[in-house]
Design a protein around this motif. Structure first.
Motif, PDB file in Angstrom:
ATOM      1  N   LYS A 492       0.830  -1.201   0.000  1.00  0.00           N
ATOM      2  CA  LYS A 492       0.000   0.000   0.000  1.00  0.00           C
ATOM      3  C   LYS A 492       0.871   1.261   0.000  1.00  0.00           C
ATOM      4  N   ALA A 493       0.661   2.091  -1.005  1.00  0.00           N
ATOM      5  CA  ALA A 493       1.376   3.367  -1.086  1.00  0.00           C
ATOM      6  C   ALA A 493       0.495   4.480  -0.504  1.00  0.00           C
ATOM      7  N   LEU A 494       0.811   5.736  -0.824  1.00  0.00           N
ATOM      8  CA  LEU A 494       0.189   6.884  -0.172  1.00  0.00           C
ATOM      9  C   LEU A 494      -1.330   6.849  -0.227  1.00  0.00           C
ATOM     10  N   PHE A 495      -1.894   6.584  -1.401  1.00  0.00           N
ATOM     11  CA  PHE A 495      -3.351   6.657  -1.506  1.00  0.00           C
ATOM     12  C   PHE A 495      -4.034   5.658  -0.586  1.00  0.00           C
ATOM     13  N   LEU A 496      -3.587   4.406  -0.574  1.00  0.00           N
ATOM     14  CA  LEU A 496      -4.220   3.371   0.244  1.00  0.00           C
ATOM     15  C   LEU A 496      -3.874   3.498   1.727  1.00  0.00           C
ATOM     16  N   GLN A 497      -3.006   4.444   2.049  1.00  0.00           N
ATOM     17  CA  GLN A 497      -2.687   4.723   3.449  1.00  0.00           C
ATOM     18  C   GLN A 497      -3.366   5.990   3.950  1.00  0.00           C
ATOM     19  N   ALA A 498      -3.469   7.014   3.079  1.00  0.00           N
ATOM     20  CA  ALA A 498      -3.882   8.345   3.525  1.00  0.00           C
ATOM     21  C   ALA A 498      -5.313   8.716   3.192  1.00  0.00           C
ATOM     22  N   ALA A 499      -5.972   7.999   2.291  1.00  0.00           N
ATOM     23  CA  ALA A 499      -7.358   8.323   1.942  1.00  0.00           C
ATOM     24  C   ALA A 499      -8.233   8.258   3.192  1.00  0.00           C
ATOM     25  N   PRO A 500      -9.259   9.096   3.287  1.00  0.00           N
ATOM     26  CA  PRO A 500     -10.056   9.190   4.521  1.00  0.00           C
ATOM     27  C   PRO A 500     -10.611   7.871   5.032  1.00  0.00           C
ATOM     28  N   ASN A 501     -11.012   6.975   4.150  1.00  0.00           N
ATOM     29  CA  ASN A 501     -11.595   5.708   4.624  1.00  0.00           C
ATOM     30  C   ASN A 501     -10.658   4.519   4.467  1.00  0.00           C
ATOM     31  N   ALA A 502      -9.369   4.778   4.230  1.00  0.00           N
ATOM     32  CA  ALA A 502      -8.404   3.685   4.091  1.00  0.00           C
ATOM     33  C   ALA A 502      -8.159   3.033   5.451  1.00  0.00           C
ATOM     34  N   PRO A 503      -8.236   1.717   5.546  1.00  0.00           N
ATOM     35  CA  PRO A 503      -8.007   1.052   6.835  1.00  0.00           C
ATOM     36  C   PRO A 503      -6.526   1.052   7.200  1.00  0.00           C
ATOM     37  N   ALA A 504      -6.231   1.249   8.473  1.00  0.00           N
ATOM     38  CA  ALA A 504      -4.842   1.250   8.954  1.00  0.00           C
ATOM     39  C   ALA A 504      -4.446  -0.176   9.320  1.00  0.00           C
ATOM     40  N   THR A 505      -4.286  -1.004   8.302  1.00  0.00           N
ATOM     41  CA  THR A 505      -4.056  -2.435   8.536  1.00  0.00           C
ATOM     42  C   THR A 505      -2.723  -2.929   7.975  1.00  0.00           C
ATOM     43  N   GLY A 506      -1.899  -2.024   7.429  1.00  0.00           N
ATOM     44  CA  GLY A 506      -0.643  -2.455   6.836  1.00  0.00           C
ATOM     45  C   GLY A 506      -0.856  -3.086   5.471  1.00  0.00           C
ATOM     46  N   ASN A 507       0.210  -3.634   4.915  1.00  0.00           N
ATOM     47  CA  ASN A 507       0.131  -4.263   3.604  1.00  0.00           C
ATOM     48  C   ASN A 507      -0.729  -5.528   3.645  1.00  0.00           C
ATOM     49  N   THR A 508      -1.303  -5.865   2.505  1.00  0.00           N
ATOM     50  CA  THR A 508      -2.226  -6.994   2.432  1.00  0.00           C
ATOM     51  C   THR A 508      -1.501  -8.261   2.015  1.00  0.00           C
ATOM     52  N   ARG A 509      -1.726  -9.336   2.765  1.00  0.00           N
ATOM     53  CA  ARG A 509      -1.176 -10.655   2.450  1.00  0.00           C
ATOM     54  C   ARG A 509      -2.340 -11.623   2.254  1.00  0.00           C
ATOM     55  N   TYR A 510      -2.231 -12.428   1.207  1.00  0.00           N
ATOM     56  CA  TYR A 510      -3.307 -13.359   0.884  1.00  0.00           C
ATOM     57  C   TYR A 510      -2.706 -14.667   0.393  1.00  0.00           C
ATOM     58  N   VAL A 511      -3.327 -15.798   0.799  1.00  0.00           N
ATOM     59  CA  VAL A 511      -2.864 -17.103   0.356  1.00  0.00           C
ATOM     60  C   VAL A 511      -4.071 -18.019   0.204  1.00  0.00           C
ATOM     61  N   TYR A 512      -4.010 -18.918  -0.778  1.00  0.00           N
ATOM     62  CA  TYR A 512      -5.068 -19.909  -0.934  1.00  0.00           C
ATOM     63  C   TYR A 512      -4.460 -21.231  -1.366  1.00  0.00           C
ATOM     64  N   PHE A 513      -5.196 -22.302  -1.073  1.00  0.00           N
ATOM     65  CA  PHE A 513      -4.799 -23.626  -1.527  1.00  0.00           C
ATOM     66  C   PHE A 513      -6.067 -24.388  -1.857  1.00  0.00           C
ATOM     67  N   ASP A 514      -6.104 -25.023  -3.019  1.00  0.00           N
ATOM     68  CA  ASP A 514      -7.299 -25.797  -3.337  1.00  0.00           C
ATOM     69  C   ASP A 514      -6.956 -27.125  -3.993  1.00  0.00           C
ATOM     70  N   VAL A 515      -7.908 -28.032  -3.874  1.00  0.00           N
ATOM     71  CA  VAL A 515      -7.864 -29.345  -4.501  1.00  0.00           C
ATOM     72  C   VAL A 515      -9.117 -29.462  -5.360  1.00  0.00           C
ATOM     73  N   SER A 516      -8.956 -29.809  -6.620  1.00  0.00           N
ATOM     74  CA  SER A 516     -10.120 -29.916  -7.501  1.00  0.00           C
ATOM     75  C   SER A 516     -10.061 -31.219  -8.286  1.00  0.00           C
ATOM     76  N   GLY A 517     -11.227 -31.708  -8.609  1.00  0.00           N
ATOM     77  CA  GLY A 517     -11.322 -32.917  -9.411  1.00  0.00           C
ATOM     78  C   GLY A 517     -12.424 -32.777 -10.429  1.00  0.00           C
ATOM     79  N   GLN A 518     -12.221 -33.369 -11.589  1.00  0.00           N
ATOM     80  CA  GLN A 518     -13.270 -33.395 -12.614  1.00  0.00           C
ATOM     81  C   GLN A 518     -13.357 -34.801 -13.187  1.00  0.00           C
ATOM     82  N   PHE A 519     -14.570 -35.306 -13.244  1.00  0.00           N
ATOM     83  CA  PHE A 519     -14.766 -36.715 -13.567  1.00  0.00           C
ATOM     84  C   PHE A 519     -15.897 -36.892 -14.582  1.00  0.00           C
TER      85      PHE A 519
END
Length: 519
Positions: A492-519
């Motif tokens: 997150k740079a200035l806009f995502l830090q300083a905008a009036p409704n920007a959450p003060a939560t630090g940088n965003t981290r995301y992870v996913y893992f999935d298993v799929s099957g098609q039969f």
């Protein structure tokens, strides 16, 4: 809640039978049932020590998902010997006129450092399940088909961003009758007229598409005509009423309520697309035009969108030489500023988007492909009587902009974003990529892309930050069982830090893992 707890318990038991089961202790089982099995607990106020405990639970869930994936692989090896027969189709006796396909997917994902404004939680997690069953019967030129989807989510925070993109329990995604007409519009041509409810996937899918990452699908009820010539030229024309997804309330979403999607004449979507397969020996071209007509109904207030979108696309597929893609669209029409019944003032729409990409597959081990990307989509300047934010209609964004679901900060609106991507395929069963892109606002007074963060004064600047993402996929059983691991990091740079409704939560981290099957 008992049903939810039972499902989670079964999931834990399955994982404990894998070689990763040592990570799943009785204490983990209790925490999963307590923290994930109850939506009320997940929305409770958390102390620092309970956050640490919750994070341990999330890590445990990810570990047991990987264990479950390997457990699935071992089961899959037992049926691999009969893979040539086609498990489900052969189990039904291989009827000549029937096509049938079953897909299953289990995904665990977690996000920390939320980019969405409050009341969305600073961190969240989700265990989603998706089952689809498609069947089509063919008798001469007539086809009758249908698809049922069951998409559910568990363990999300009570104030989660999870919605109808993730939850749509027991839904008729498709139900149609089609008439095939071959060689009637040119020698070697194929054509089909479809009536009923169906899915649409047109061109690049950026404006009308069905992709695999979302847990639910867009459905359309109406008429659809498709034609393909002997030279692979392609035309599609359609008139539809898009299905309105349910449930629409938070309680229904959190409880996986069965609320059948419905269509309404107050929302209509129609248009056409034509693709010329070879304008040169290696380049194809597409032109398209779409119309979205929306108005208030007795139960739903809308912004009365009346949008026309026209666009074109050039494509040279990847291979040994340089490949490229360029697409652009202009949008015009009318829209209202709010959904209020008292708002009768129409705003004049003028918006656009463009995508450009150039790449080259290198003659190196792992067949790496290096590509450069550029995306721009207009934002709204706030000029009285005018509206400039692009509406991406029913388009997909996973391929260009990264994972959605709990993540998804980037969409085709108020965006300027260059990027670079490297894809590899070490062998047929394994592929992956990493990508980095910079993020700017096209207009500083509008909300940034899909984040909901906005500074109407424009004083927070135009630089939003940068995104880094990666994905690895492996076919445990080719064409049948696949595992996938992906992650994204939003700086997150200035806009995502300083905008009036920007959450003060630090940088965003995301992870996913999935298993799929098609039969």
């Amino acid at each position: 809640m008992l049903a939810r707890t039972a499902i989670i318990s079964s999931f834990c038991n399955m994982a404990s039978r894998t070689k990763f089961g040592k990570h799943l202790t009785d204490q983990h089982r209790y925490r999963l049932s307590y923290n994930i099995g109850s939506p009320h607990r997940s929305g409770a106020t958390m102390t620092p020590s309970s956050r640490v405990q919750r994070n341990r639970v999330i890590r445990a869930v990810l570990r047991l998902s990987m264990g479950a994936a390997l457990g699935t692989a071992s089961v899959g090896q037992a049926i691999a010997k009969d893979a040539e027969a086609g498990p489900l189709y052969k189990a039904l006796g291989a009827p000549d006129r029937l096509t049938i396909k079953l897909t299953l997917r289990s995904r665990v994902e977690a996000i920390d450092g939320q980019f969405r404004p409050p009341p969305r939680p600073a961190d969240d997690r989700l265990w989603s399940l998706r089952t689809t069953l498609f069947a089509e019967y063919k008798q001469g030129p007539l086809r009758i088909g249908g698809e049922v989807i069951d998409a559910r989510g568990y363990g999300e925070n009570v104030k989660s961003s999870v919605g109808t993109g993730e939850v749509d329990a027991v839904e008729l995604a498709q139900g149609y009758v089609a008439l095939d007409v071959n060689n009637r519009f040119g020698k070697g041509s194929t054509a089909a007229l479809t009536a009923g409810r169906f899915a649409l996937n047109i061109g690049s899918s950026r404006l009308v598409g069905r992709t695999d990452f979302p847990n639910t699908v867009n459905s359309f009820t109406g008429l659809n005509f498709e034609w393909s010539g002997a030279g692979k030229d392609h035309f599609i024309g359609f008139w539809t009423m898009p299905a309105l997804k349910g449930p629409v309330d938070d309680r229904g979403v959190h409880h996986n309520a069965v609320n059948w999607d419905r269509e309404s004449p107050e929302l209509q979507f129609y248009g056409a697309s034509f693709t010329k397969a070879k304008i040169t020996s290696s380049v194809s071209a597409e032109v398209y035009g779409y119309r979205l007509a929306e108005r208030d109904s007795a139960s739903i207030a809308t912004r009365n969108r009346r949008l026309s979108t026209v666009g074109t696309r050039l494509l040279r597929s990847s291979g040994k030489r340089i490949d490229f893609e360029a697409e652009g669209a202009y949008q015009f029409g009318k829209i209202r500023a709010t959904v209020a019944a008292s708002d009768h003032a129409d705003l004049k729409v003028s918006a656009y988007f463009a995508h450009a990409e150039i790449g080259k597959e290198l003659a190196l081990p792992w067949a790496p492909r290096l590509s450069l990307h550029g995306d721009i989509a207009s934002g709204d300047s706030g000029t009285p009587g005018h509206y400039g934010r692009f509406d991406s209609l029913f388009g997909a964004r996973r391929t260009d902009f990264g994972p959605t679901a709990l993540y998804g900060p980037i969409g085709r609106a108020n965006l300027v974003s260059p990027g670079v991507r490297i894809e590899v395929k070490p062998w047929p069963k394994l592929d992956g990529f990493v990508m980095a892109r910079g993020l700017w606002l096209e207009h500083t007074a509008d909300s940034f892309s899909s984040t909901g963060v906005r500074d109407r004064s424009g004083r927070s600047g135009s630089y939003a930050g940068a995104q880094f993402e990666g994905r690895v996929r492996y076919w445990v059983i080719p064409k049948e069982v696949r595992v996938e691991l992906g992650s994204a990091y939003l700086v997150k740079a200035l806009f995502l830090q300083a905008a009036p409704n920007a959450p003060a939560t630090g940088n965003t981290r995301y992870v996913y893992f999935d298993v799929s099957g098609q039969f």
